[in-house]
Design a protein around this motif. Structure first.
Motif, PDB file in Angstrom:
ATOM      1  N   HIS B 113       0.815  -1.215   0.000  1.00 38.48           N
ATOM      2  CA  HIS B 113       0.000   0.000   0.000  1.00 38.48           C
ATOM      3  C   HIS B 113       0.857   1.278   0.000  1.00 38.48           C
ATOM      4  N   HIS B 117       1.009   4.317  -2.844  1.00 41.82           N
ATOM      5  CA  HIS B 117       0.908   5.777  -2.665  1.00 41.82           C
ATOM      6  C   HIS B 117       2.026   6.497  -3.431  1.00 41.82           C
ATOM      7  N   ASP B 299      -6.771   7.152  -0.454  1.00 38.94           N
ATOM      8  CA  ASP B 299      -6.698   5.753  -0.893  1.00 38.94           C
ATOM      9  C   ASP B 299      -7.557   5.507  -2.135  1.00 38.94           C
TER      10      ASP B 299
END
Ligand SMILES: [Zn+2]
Lengths: 233, 334
Positions: B113, B117, B299
């Motif tokens: 994750h 980003h 997100d």
């Protein structure tokens, strides 16, 4: 018709594939809770064992609970995605129905009882009827003492099965006329799922993947607290 | 037609799916946010988040495919965030993504994750020159990363206590402003005086690590002693202190490592002061400044598909027994 069944609502996880000829292949594991790791390889394994292609599957059955939340959702998310990916319908079955079905030939009141953690169990009551079992009470969450008191009041011969029955054996032993189910009945199985969902598939009791709803029974703690605080409970 | 990747993201409180071509061309980007569901609890409740994910997962995937005008046969792979994040939430995305990859006969790509980003910048600027200093700031993370090549990161510093977004949430909660704190404080700060209160800039001079818990405490203490100071001035002064510390260190890193660019990533990168200052600073230093669109900072699955495309080329598919890891770290060296 080829059916894939995915079951992961308890400490056990399992996958089975079946057809009009019954269960063609099944596998399960009750070692550590690695449900999310296990399901996809298990699907590959049962398809190989049954010598079928994934694309031949025409319906996906899944245990919708009640059970341990994380494992339950892993099974449901996997099953929904398989059904969505193949463009086939689904059948959702309660874990308690599966537990009772595995003991369908008992003349006693059949009571599956699964560990819900935090000192509680999920349970419902069933009777054997020709061709299967019939649920006589709604699935609910109990403390073992509540359930024991409830069963005592039934005043009939009882078959109590499941990992919850085993965990709280001491509380249930006080209930007379109560027999504990064998170890093989501690968990709902993917085998039972495929067997029980098969007649439902013949009756076309299908749902879309988006219509599968987990049977949580218990609200999230935060929601309970919030309702209490707001006087909405 | 290039490589189409279906990306899936469920690490926190957004259920997201996207289809991206060759790591940058976004064909669809669907995000189902749970902010309203969690607002009444003042933060993300894991069990509530997981229940919403399981409900939204397939509709979100279906919408991403339809909106992208993509058939399953067109896909090169299915990529999904496997960590870090809330374990129960991560497992829903991973389970669904592996099943889709399995029945569609596509490779499954495991995505970090945090790396996703960092790749938000490449969605809009695929030819971004490296090395670049990337400031990754969100509700869960505050990291200063030197990206020297694809998949090659040096972690220069990170927060020793609260994440920047967490500090925003805590200050907003203390002031009774609501949740999530970032957008609320950002909006109020626009009407306040950033010089009204000089809050401390913790560790501004030493190293690249951050600390925000002291700042949060001094805001609380100041408001307790000075109840008459306007909330907008507190918000503006607090925000000024946060942005000042973040960018002082980011700028020092740009100089020390001769970076060609300075980028923002993560949910807090949607903050308007941080965005404006980052661009100003990059321009003053003569390096390329880049702030991804706000929708790519919070997100989303487009960034997952982008990072997945690079990971597929470097690592290949992940095994079918891939699980999730709530505390997965950014793969770094030194
Ligand atoms: Zn994030």
């Amino acid at each position: 018709m080829l059916m894939l069944g995915i079951e992961s609502s308890t400490a056990q996880v399992g996958v089975a594939v079946g057809s009009h000829d019954g269960v063609l292949a099944s596998t399960h594991s009750s070692r550590d809770r690695r449900h999310a790791e296990s399901i996809a390889p298990m699907i590959q394994f049962v398809c190989q064992q049954a010598r079928i292609e994934l694309s031949d599957i025409s319906v996906v059955a899944v245990d919708i609970g009640p059970g341990l939340f994380t494992g339950l959702r892993v099974g449901i998310a996997s099953a929904m995605a398989v059904a969505h990916g193949l463009g086939v319908p689904m059948i959702g079955v309660s874990s308690l129905d599966l537990g009772a079905f595995a003991a369908e030939h008992s003349s006693r009141l059949i009571v599956p009882c699964y560990d819900a953690r935090r000192g509680e169990v999920f349970s419902a009551q069933y009777r054997s009827v020709p061709g299967g079992v019939q649920r006589v009470t709604e699935p609910a969450v109990f403390t073992p003492d509540e359930l024991a008191a409830d069963l005592l009041a039934q005043n009939e011969e009882i078959l109590l099965l499941g990992d919850g029955a085993d965990r709280y054996r001491d509380q249930f032993e006080m209930v007379g006329n109560l027999e504990f189910g064998a170890k093989g009945l501690w968990y709902p199985s993917a085998r039972s799922l495929v067997e029980l969902a098969h007649p439902k598939a013949l009756r076309e009791e299908f749902v879309l993947p988006s219509e599968i709803e987990p049977l949580y029974i218990r609200l999230p703690d935060a929601e309970i607290n919030w309702k209490v605080r707001d006087g909405r409970a | 037609m290039g490589d189409l990747i279906l990306g899936i993201e469920t690490s926190c409180d957004e259920t997201a799916a996207a289809v991206v071509r060759d790591g940058h061309d976004v064909l669809s980007n669907v995000v189902s946010s749970q902010i309203d569901i969690h607002a009444r609890y003042g933060g993300v409740v894991p069990e509530v988040a997981s229940r919403a994910h399981v409900e939204m997962m397939m509709p979100v995937v279906a919408e991403a495919m339809v909106e992208g005008g993509v058939d399953k046969d067109d896909l090169a792979a299915v990529a999904c965030t496997v960590g870090p994040g809330l374990i129960g939430s991560l497992l829903i995305g991973v389970s669904a993504a592996k099943s889709l990859a399995l029945v569609w006969g596509k490779p499954f790509i495991a995505v970090n994750h945090l790396e996703a980003h960092l790749y938000a910048s490449f969605l809009e600027k695929p030819d971004m020159e490296l090395p670049a200093v990337i400031l990754l700031v969100s509700g869960g993370h505050t990291m200063l990363v030197l990206m020297e090549g694809h998949g090659q990161y040096r972690l220069l510093g990170q927060t020793l206590d609260d994440a920047a977004g967490e500090a925003y949430d805590k200050v907003a909660r203390y002031l009774g402003l609501g949740y999530p704190g970032g957008p609320i404080i950002d909006k109020m700060a626009a009407d306040g005086d950033p010089e009204a209160v000089r809050f401390p800039r913790a560790m501004a001079k030493d190293g690249y690590d951050f600390s925000f818990s002291g700042l949060k405490t001094s805001v609380v203490n100041y408001v307790r002693k000075n109840p008459d100071v306007a909330d907008v001035d507190i918000a503006a002064s607090f925000q000024e202190a946060v942005v000042d510390v973040l960018l002082t260190k980011a700028q020092r890193a740009v100089h020390e490592f001769d970076a060609k660019g300075l980028c923002l990533a993560g949910g807090v990168a949607a903050n308007s002061l941080l965005r404006a200052r980052t661009l100003e600073l990059a321009e003053a230093d003569g390096v390329a400044g880049f702030v991804p669109a706000r929708s790519m900072c919070t997100d989303n699955a487009a960034m997952v598909a982008a990072a997945g495309w690079w990971r597929m080329a470097s690592d290949g598919p992940a095994p079918m027994d891939q699980g999730a890891n709530s505390s997965l770290a950014l793969p770094t060296y030194a």
